[in-house]
Design an enzyme around this catalytic site. Structure first.
Site, PDB file in Angstrom:
ATOM      1  N   ASP A  82       8.922 -52.983  24.563  1.00 30.54           N
ATOM      2  CA  ASP A  82       8.132 -52.640  23.380  1.00 30.54           C
ATOM      3  C   ASP A  82       9.047 -52.086  22.298  1.00 30.54           C
ATOM      4  O   ASP A  82       9.854 -51.198  22.556  1.00 30.54           O
ATOM      5  CB  ASP A  82       7.050 -51.601  23.696  1.00 30.54           C
TER       6      ASP A  82
HETATM    7  C1  LIG Z   1      12.135 -54.555  13.571  1.00 36.02           C
HETATM    8  C2  LIG Z   1      11.883 -55.928  14.130  1.00 36.02           C
HETATM    9  C3  LIG Z   1      10.847 -56.167  15.022  1.00 36.02           C
HETATM   10  N1  LIG Z   1      10.631 -57.422  15.518  1.00 36.02           N
HETATM   11  C4  LIG Z   1       9.535 -57.699  16.483  1.00 36.02           C
HETATM   12  C5  LIG Z   1       9.930 -57.523  17.930  1.00 36.02           C
HETATM   13  C6  LIG Z   1       8.597 -57.450  18.625  1.00 36.02           C
HETATM   14  O1  LIG Z   1       8.200 -58.769  18.990  1.00 36.02           O
HETATM   15  C7  LIG Z   1       7.661 -56.911  17.546  1.00 36.02           C
HETATM   16  C8  LIG Z   1       7.138 -55.558  17.930  1.00 36.02           C
HETATM   17  O2  LIG Z   1       5.987 -55.684  18.705  1.00 36.02           O
HETATM   18  P1  LIG Z   1       5.906 -55.416  20.265  1.00 36.02           P
HETATM   19  O3  LIG Z   1       4.579 -54.771  20.532  1.00 36.02           O
HETATM   20  O4  LIG Z   1       7.135 -54.734  20.761  1.00 36.02           O
HETATM   21  O5  LIG Z   1       5.920 -56.873  20.923  1.00 36.02           O
HETATM   22  P2  LIG Z   1       4.955 -58.113  20.698  1.00 36.02           P
HETATM   23  O6  LIG Z   1       3.552 -57.668  20.482  1.00 36.02           O
HETATM   24  O7  LIG Z   1       5.564 -59.008  19.647  1.00 36.02           O
HETATM   25  O8  LIG Z   1       5.096 -58.892  22.072  1.00 36.02           O
HETATM   26  P3  LIG Z   1       4.670 -58.418  23.571  1.00 36.02           P
HETATM   27  O9  LIG Z   1       3.929 -57.112  23.489  1.00 36.02           O
HETATM   28  O10 LIG Z   1       3.829 -59.520  24.129  1.00 36.02           O
HETATM   29  O11 LIG Z   1       5.979 -58.284  24.312  1.00 36.02           O
HETATM   30  O12 LIG Z   1       8.429 -56.823  16.339  1.00 36.02           O
HETATM   31  C9  LIG Z   1      11.440 -58.481  15.148  1.00 36.02           C
HETATM   32  O13 LIG Z   1      11.236 -59.619  15.602  1.00 36.02           O
HETATM   33  N2  LIG Z   1      12.475 -58.254  14.280  1.00 36.02           N
HETATM   34  C10 LIG Z   1      12.747 -57.035  13.743  1.00 36.02           C
HETATM   35  O14 LIG Z   1      13.702 -56.896  12.957  1.00 36.02           O
END
Ligand SMILES: Cc1cn([C@H]2C[C@H](O)[C@@H](COP(=O)(O)OP(=O)(O)OP(=O)(O)O)O2)c(=O)[nH]c1=O
Length: 191
Positions: A67
């Site tokens: 997360d």
């Molecule tokens: C800061 C940042 C975040 N992110 C993304 C990563 C995570 O996928 C998302 C944060 O949400 P999360 O809740 O961590 O993940 P998710 O809902 O996408 O997937 P799952 O719970 O099924 O594992 O933001 C990027 O892709 N690039 C970035 O620079």
């Protein structure tokens, strides 16, 4: 040894694939609410919840969950609910440094191990037009803090300190360390 990635994030899938680790995907619903106080605990707690939700369905599997949260002045910025909130997030992040924290959890049939990685990210100063341009792209809407460093969001960033992959959503070295602590080394090596 086959792993289960408890994530619907295409970024996490892609990063894990790059390591050549065999895995399949299974996702179980969680509320994504943590009662922890410190942001680094929140990130770990939420990754643990995701892993445990899949563990209920598959107690014998080797599960990976993560997360990612964005933390500005101790405040957690989640995924923006709409474009307006995305604009607000970027206005606050611009010209400043914040932290990106990703909690990772590995669940084995015997036990559950978690860790967290923190990367500092500095945004450059942005004009209103630049913020509007980025928000219009829609790219930040499904991402913590409202931006993605790996796509157009790269143009918003002055520099980072720490693990790049952590910002994208899966800190690979931290994951390796947690897998070793759990006694199921990701690279299949003997520890
Ligand atoms: C800061 C940042 C975040 N992110 C993304 C990563 C995570 O996928 C998302 C944060 O949400 P999360 O809740 O961590 O993940 P998710 O809902 O996408 O997937 P799952 O719970 O099924 O594992 O933001 C990027 O892709 N690039 C970035 O620079």
């Amino acid at each position: 040894m086959e792993w289960v990635l408890a994530s619907q994030s295409p970024r996490r899938r892609e990063l894990l694939s790059r390591l050549g680790v065999p895995f399949r995907i299974q996702v179980a619903h969680t509320d994504e609410v943590s009662l922890a106080t410190l942001p680094e605990e929140v990130a770990q707690d939420l990754s643990r919840q995701k892993a445990l939700a899949v563990r209920e369905q598959e107690p014998d599997a080797l599960i990976i969950a993560a997360d990612t949260i964005v933390v500005l002045d101790g405040e957690v910025l989640n995924k923006p609910v709409d474009r307006e909130e995305n604009r607000g997030f970027l206005s606050r992040l611009q010209g400043r440094e914040h932290q990106v924290m990703t909690g990772v959890t590995i669940s084995t049939p015997e036990s559950v191990f978690s860790g967290v990685e923190i990367t500092r990210v500095k945004f450059r100063e942005l004009t209103q037009q630049e913020i509007d341009w980025y928000v219009r792209s829609g790219e930040g809407l499904d991402k913590a803090g409202g931006y993605g460093i790996q796509e157009l969001g790269a143009l918003l960033i002055e520099g980072i300190h720490g693990d790049y992959f952590n910002v994208v959503g899966l800190p690979l070295v931290r994951l390796l360390m947690v897998s070793r602590a759990a006694g199921v080394p990701l690279l299949g090596e003997h520890v």
